[in-house]
Structure formats: structure tokens, C-alpha cells
Scaffold this motif. Structure first.
Motif, PDB file in Angstrom:
ATOM      1  N   PRO A 164       0.852  -1.185   0.000  1.00 45.60           N
ATOM      2  CA  PRO A 164       0.000   0.000   0.000  1.00 45.60           C
ATOM      3  C   PRO A 164       0.893   1.241   0.000  1.00 45.60           C
ATOM      4  N   ASP A 179      -2.803   4.611  -3.084  1.00 47.24           N
ATOM      5  CA  ASP A 179      -3.971   5.025  -2.314  1.00 47.24           C
ATOM      6  C   ASP A 179      -4.197   6.529  -2.471  1.00 47.24           C
ATOM      7  N   ASN A 226      -7.868   8.765  -1.794  1.00 45.56           N
ATOM      8  CA  ASN A 226      -7.235   8.177  -0.619  1.00 45.56           C
ATOM      9  C   ASN A 226      -8.288   7.532   0.278  1.00 45.56           C
ATOM     10  N   GLY A 248      -7.218   5.262   2.842  1.00 43.31           N
ATOM     11  CA  GLY A 248      -6.581   4.812   4.086  1.00 43.31           C
ATOM     12  C   GLY A 248      -5.972   3.428   3.910  1.00 43.31           C
ATOM     13  N   ALA A 264      -6.831   0.176   1.540  1.00 41.15           N
ATOM     14  CA  ALA A 264      -5.872  -0.124   0.477  1.00 41.15           C
ATOM     15  C   ALA A 264      -5.462  -1.593   0.542  1.00 41.15           C
ATOM     16  N   ASP A 319       5.059  -2.537   4.079  1.00 39.98           N
ATOM     17  CA  ASP A 319       4.941  -1.082   3.970  1.00 39.98           C
ATOM     18  C   ASP A 319       5.904  -0.568   2.911  1.00 39.98           C
ATOM     19  N   ALA A 320       5.534   0.534   2.302  1.00 40.74           N
ATOM     20  CA  ALA A 320       6.384   1.095   1.254  1.00 40.74           C
ATOM     21  C   ALA A 320       7.630   1.765   1.828  1.00 40.74           C
ATOM     22  N   ASP A 321       7.574   2.153   3.086  1.00 39.87           N
ATOM     23  CA  ASP A 321       8.639   3.017   3.612  1.00 39.87           C
ATOM     24  C   ASP A 321       9.876   2.270   4.113  1.00 39.87           C
ATOM     25  N   GLN A 348      10.228   0.289   6.465  1.00 42.30           N
ATOM     26  CA  GLN A 348      10.309   0.011   7.901  1.00 42.30           C
ATOM     27  C   GLN A 348      10.265  -1.486   8.133  1.00 42.30           C
ATOM     28  N   LYS A 380       4.949   7.142  21.483  1.00 41.22           N
ATOM     29  CA  LYS A 380       4.264   6.260  20.542  1.00 41.22           C
ATOM     30  C   LYS A 380       4.386   4.805  20.998  1.00 41.22           C
ATOM     31  N   ARG A 433      12.657  -3.274  13.879  1.00 38.79           N
ATOM     32  CA  ARG A 433      11.965  -2.340  12.998  1.00 38.79           C
ATOM     33  C   ARG A 433      12.854  -1.147  12.732  1.00 38.79           C
ATOM     34  N   GLN A 450       7.496  11.056   5.191  1.00 42.98           N
ATOM     35  CA  GLN A 450       6.828  11.354   6.458  1.00 42.98           C
ATOM     36  C   GLN A 450       5.843  10.264   6.823  1.00 42.98           C
ATOM     37  N   THR A 451       5.706   9.992   8.101  1.00 47.39           N
ATOM     38  CA  THR A 451       4.662   9.059   8.496  1.00 47.39           C
ATOM     39  C   THR A 451       3.300   9.709   8.266  1.00 47.39           C
ATOM     40  N   LYS A 492      -5.433  10.121  13.979  1.00 50.22           N
ATOM     41  CA  LYS A 492      -5.717   8.896  13.231  1.00 50.22           C
ATOM     42  C   LYS A 492      -5.558   7.664  14.111  1.00 50.22           C
TER      43      LYS A 492
HETATM   44  N1  UDP Z   1      -0.601   4.254   3.671  1.00 52.97           N
HETATM   45  C1  UDP Z   1      -1.672   4.141   2.778  1.00 52.97           C
HETATM   46  N2  UDP Z   1      -2.728   4.995   2.886  1.00 52.97           N
HETATM   47  C2  UDP Z   1      -2.798   5.951   3.864  1.00 52.97           C
HETATM   48  C3  UDP Z   1      -1.717   6.031   4.786  1.00 52.97           C
HETATM   49  C4  UDP Z   1      -0.642   5.159   4.661  1.00 52.97           C
HETATM   50  O1  UDP Z   1      -1.658   3.296   1.886  1.00 52.97           O
HETATM   51  O2  UDP Z   1      -3.770   6.697   3.913  1.00 52.97           O
HETATM   52  C5  UDP Z   1       0.557   3.334   3.543  1.00 52.97           C
HETATM   53  C6  UDP Z   1       1.904   4.045   3.491  1.00 52.97           C
HETATM   54  O3  UDP Z   1       2.223   4.420   2.177  1.00 52.97           O
HETATM   55  C7  UDP Z   1       2.845   2.984   4.010  1.00 52.97           C
HETATM   56  C8  UDP Z   1       1.988   2.245   5.027  1.00 52.97           C
HETATM   57  O4  UDP Z   1       0.635   2.545   4.705  1.00 52.97           O
HETATM   58  O5  UDP Z   1       3.233   2.070   3.007  1.00 52.97           O
HETATM   59  C9  UDP Z   1       2.316   2.641   6.437  1.00 52.97           C
HETATM   60  O6  UDP Z   1       2.203   4.036   6.583  1.00 52.97           O
HETATM   61  P1  UDP Z   1       3.176   4.878   7.509  1.00 52.97           P
HETATM   62  O7  UDP Z   1       4.580   4.485   7.282  1.00 52.97           O
HETATM   63  O8  UDP Z   1       2.827   6.302   7.301  1.00 52.97           O
HETATM   64  O9  UDP Z   1       2.689   4.399   8.951  1.00 52.97           O
HETATM   65  P2  UDP Z   1       3.627   4.025  10.223  1.00 52.97           P
HETATM   66  O10 UDP Z   1       4.711   3.127   9.717  1.00 52.97           O
HETATM   67  O11 UDP Z   1       4.134   5.311  10.737  1.00 52.97           O
HETATM   68  O12 UDP Z   1       2.687   3.333  11.148  1.00 52.97           O
END
Ligand code: UDP
Ligand code: MG
Length: 327
Positions: A13, A47, A75, A77, A81, A98-100, A102, A136, A201, A208-209, A215
Motif C-alpha cells: 500500500p 492510495d 485516498n 486509508g 488499500a 509497507d512502502a517506507d 520500515q 508512541k 523495525r 513522512q509518516t 488517526k
Molecule cells: N498508507 C496508505 N494509505 C494511507 C496512509 C498510509 O496506503 O492513507 C501506507 C503508506 O504508504 C505505508 C503504510 O501505509 O506504506 C504505512 O504508513 P506509515 O509508514 O505512514 O505508517 P507508520 O509506519 O508510521 O505506522
């Protein structure tokens, strides 16, 4: 030989992730190339990103046919997604990541190994969470603990959505069409043969998160209200206790008035009782309202999402496999 290989879908996502898409692809590519016994499909669910995420994904698809994408109409969420991605996934198993970055893609081979050993749901459990604030971590810990204490199903602590799901788990998740989804709970709800692997992790690679406390609070309330009606029970129990106390107090006042005469000053006790009861009533109205709101949302039977396009094809909505939707 070629077509006896199993297909693995990697579901990503992505919302405004232009800084990390290419990095992610490089890391995934290495993993996919090393796993020669499997075919891969990387399904990006865009998304409703407002940046160049979609363009980058489309570019990747030009050079690598394993890349697929689903573009949502706006979008929706991450929870939505994910279900959209599951609906469109073709693999014998699906790995949600996750795309980021992590979630380290390097864990994927281990997950596949465990899947081959017969586990249906291999989930990655965080040993540590770098780059996340104390608050967090603390709030997330307290939340899981509370949630666990009020539900019967086991909630996995310190586990995100990074996991491998066998096809039958995917089908199970697809059959659950509630609109306020709390996927973390659904993974537990479906059951099947689960196995955890531990990992560290990492902090976000870039960008950015998308989460903020607002949320997160919403997600936590969804988590509670979608998995337990315990707050309603608490309301009833506290209501009984309070009215019992009220009854005793009433008897005491009647007794006092009859035997000692009317005692006029009583302003503070009256105020205390009114404010206390008023407060409790408002809180429990809120609790009931939460559940009523959920019921309202679910009874609309709206499709969970709308698709703009799947790969190059424009989609109209026959994707809905919503049991209330007639073709
Ligand atoms: N994401 C999404 N739709 C949203 C918010 C987030 O598809 O409305 C995806 C985002 O691209 C990422 C994953 O959900 O791949 C996790 O998001 P994020 O890293 O912001 O969350 P965290 O790791 O801080 O919980
Ligand atoms: Mg993240």
C-alpha cells in the motif's frame, strides 16, 4: 517446469511515497531474483497519492513485468488499500509490506520458508522500534494491553501488517467486508496456523509518516468497537452500581427527613449528584453512539473502495464482491 512455480504476491500500500518507491524496488528486486523457485508479482496499491508515486510505479512497470498496480479513485486509508490489494492479488500467498522500508524485505525468504513448512500466517514481530518516540511506543503498548483484556481472540502485540498470508487466509480476509476495518484484529480473528518471526523495525527510509495521534485514536476506537461490545457491558454494570448507590442514598434521605425533619441546606450534595450522574450518562451515551454509528456505517453496505485503474486498464466497479451487490 516454469508454470509449476508458485506465485507470490508482494502487496505494497502506498500513499505519497515518492521518496521511497525506487529504494523499495531495488531491495525487493534483489530478494525476488534470489528466490528462483518462485514467480513474483509486486502489487502496488496507490492510495490516492498526491505526489509522483503513481508515475514512479508506472515507470517501474515498463521495465519489470512483475510490477502491477492498482490505482484507487482517492485516498481511502491503509486498511482499505490492503483489502483492495488482497482482492486483486493472484498469488498462492500474499506478503503485505509497507512502502517506507520500515519492514525489511530481507525477511521475505524466511517467511517463505516457514510458509513452505505449512504455516498459513507468518507475521513479523518487532523486537525494537527505532526512530519512534517513547510516547508512541508507550501508548501502543498500553493500547494492546487494554484491547487484549477485553477481547476473547488473541491480539498479537508489537506486530504490524508485515506478514505472509496463505491463499486461504487471503480468501478469509476477503470474505469480511466490513467498512471500518481493523485489519490487525482481523488477522487474529481468521485464525489458521500462525508463526511469528522477530525483527528489528527500522526507521522510515525517507518521507513522512502518515499517522498522527488523531488517526491513531480513531484506529484504536475502531479496534475496540469492532472486536468487543465490552464497553456496553461496562455501561450497564456501572449503571446498575450507580443506581444501587442512588437507591441507598434515597432511603437514607427519606429516613433522615422522617425522623430528623427537613434539612434545607443540601445544595452541594444535590449538585454533586447531578453533575456526577450527568457526566456518566453523557459518557455512556457516547459509548452507545459509537456502536450505533458503526451499525449505521455497516448497514449502508457501501463498496469499500473504488478503483481508477488496474495496471493500464480503466476499471468500473464490478470489483466489489460485496454480498449485497448484484451484478
Ligand atoms: N498508507 C496508505 N494509505 C494511507 C496512509 C498510509 O496506503 O492513507 C501506507 C503508506 O504508504 C505505508 C503504510 O501505509 O506504506 C504505512 O504508513 P506509515 O509508514 O505512514 O505508517 P507508520 O509506519 O508510521 O505506522
Ligand atoms: Mg511507516
Amino acid at each position: 517446469m516454469e508454470n509449476t512455480k508458485k506465485l507470490i504476491t508482494i502487496l505494497v500500500p502506498a500513499y505519497n511515497e515518492q521518496e521511497v518507491i525506487n529504494l523499495l524496488y531495488e531491495r525487493l528486486q534483489k530478494i525476488m531474483d534470489s528466490q528462483t523457485n518462485y514467480n513474483f508479482e509486486v502489487l502496488f496499491v496507490n492510495d490516492g497519492s498526491k505526489d509522483d508515486t503513481l508515475k514512479l510505479i508506472q515507470n517501474l512497470r515498463k521495465t519489470d513485468s512483475r510490477i502491477c498496480y492498482l490505482n484507487l479513485s482517492r485516498n481511502f486509508g491503509k486498511e482499505t488499500a490492503m483489502i483492495a490489494g488482497l482482492d486483486y492479488s493472484k498469488g498462492d500467498c500474499v506478503i503485505i509490506i509497507d512502502a517506507d522500508l520500515q519492514d525489511p524485505p530481507e525477511l521475505i525468504p524466511d517467511m517463505i520458508k516457514l510458509w513452505e513448512e505449512g504455516y498459513d500466517d507468518v507475521y513479523a514481530k518487532r523486537k525494537s522500534r527505532k526512530g519512534e518516540t517513547f510516547m508512541k511506543k508507550f501508548t501502543s503498548k498500553m493500547y494492546y494491553r487494554t484491547l487484549q483484556s477485553v477481547t476473547n481472540i488473541e491480539i498479537q502485540k508489537d506486530t504490524g501488517d508485515f506478514r505472509l498470508l496463505d491463499r486461504r487466509c487471503v480468501e478469509a480476509l476477503k470474505s469480511i467486508r466490513e467498512s471500518q476495518r481493523y485489519t490487525k484484529g482481523l488477522f487474529s480473528f481468521i485464525g489458521y496456523n500462525k508463526k511469528e518471526i522477530l525483527y528489528d523495525r527500522d526507521p522510515r527510509a525517507a518521507g513522512q509518516t502518515k499517522w498522527n495521534y488523531g488517526k491513531l485514536i480513531n484506529l484504536s476506537i475502531d479496534g475496540l468497537t469492532s472486536f468487543t461490545t465490552a464497553p456496553l457491558r461496562w455501561a450497564a454494570i456501572i449503571g446498575i452500581l450507580v443506581s444501587f448507590a442512588g437507591f441507598i442514598y434515597m432511603l437514607a434521605i427519606i429516613f433522615k427527613t422522617l425522623f430528623y425533619g427537613i434539612d434545607v441546606p443540601g445544595y452541594s450534595s444535590t449538585m454533586v449528584v447531578i453533575l456526577f450522574l450527568g457526566g456518566i450518562q453523557l459518557i455512556f451515551l457516547g459509548v452507545i453512539g459509537e456502536y450505533l454509528g458503526r451499525t449505521f456505517n455497516e448497514t449502508k453496505y457501501r463498496p469499500l473502495y473504488f478503483i481508477d485503474c488496474y495496471n493500464e486498464e480503466k476499471e468500473t466497479n464490478k470489483n466489489l464482491n460485496n454480498k449485497h451487490y448484484k451484478e
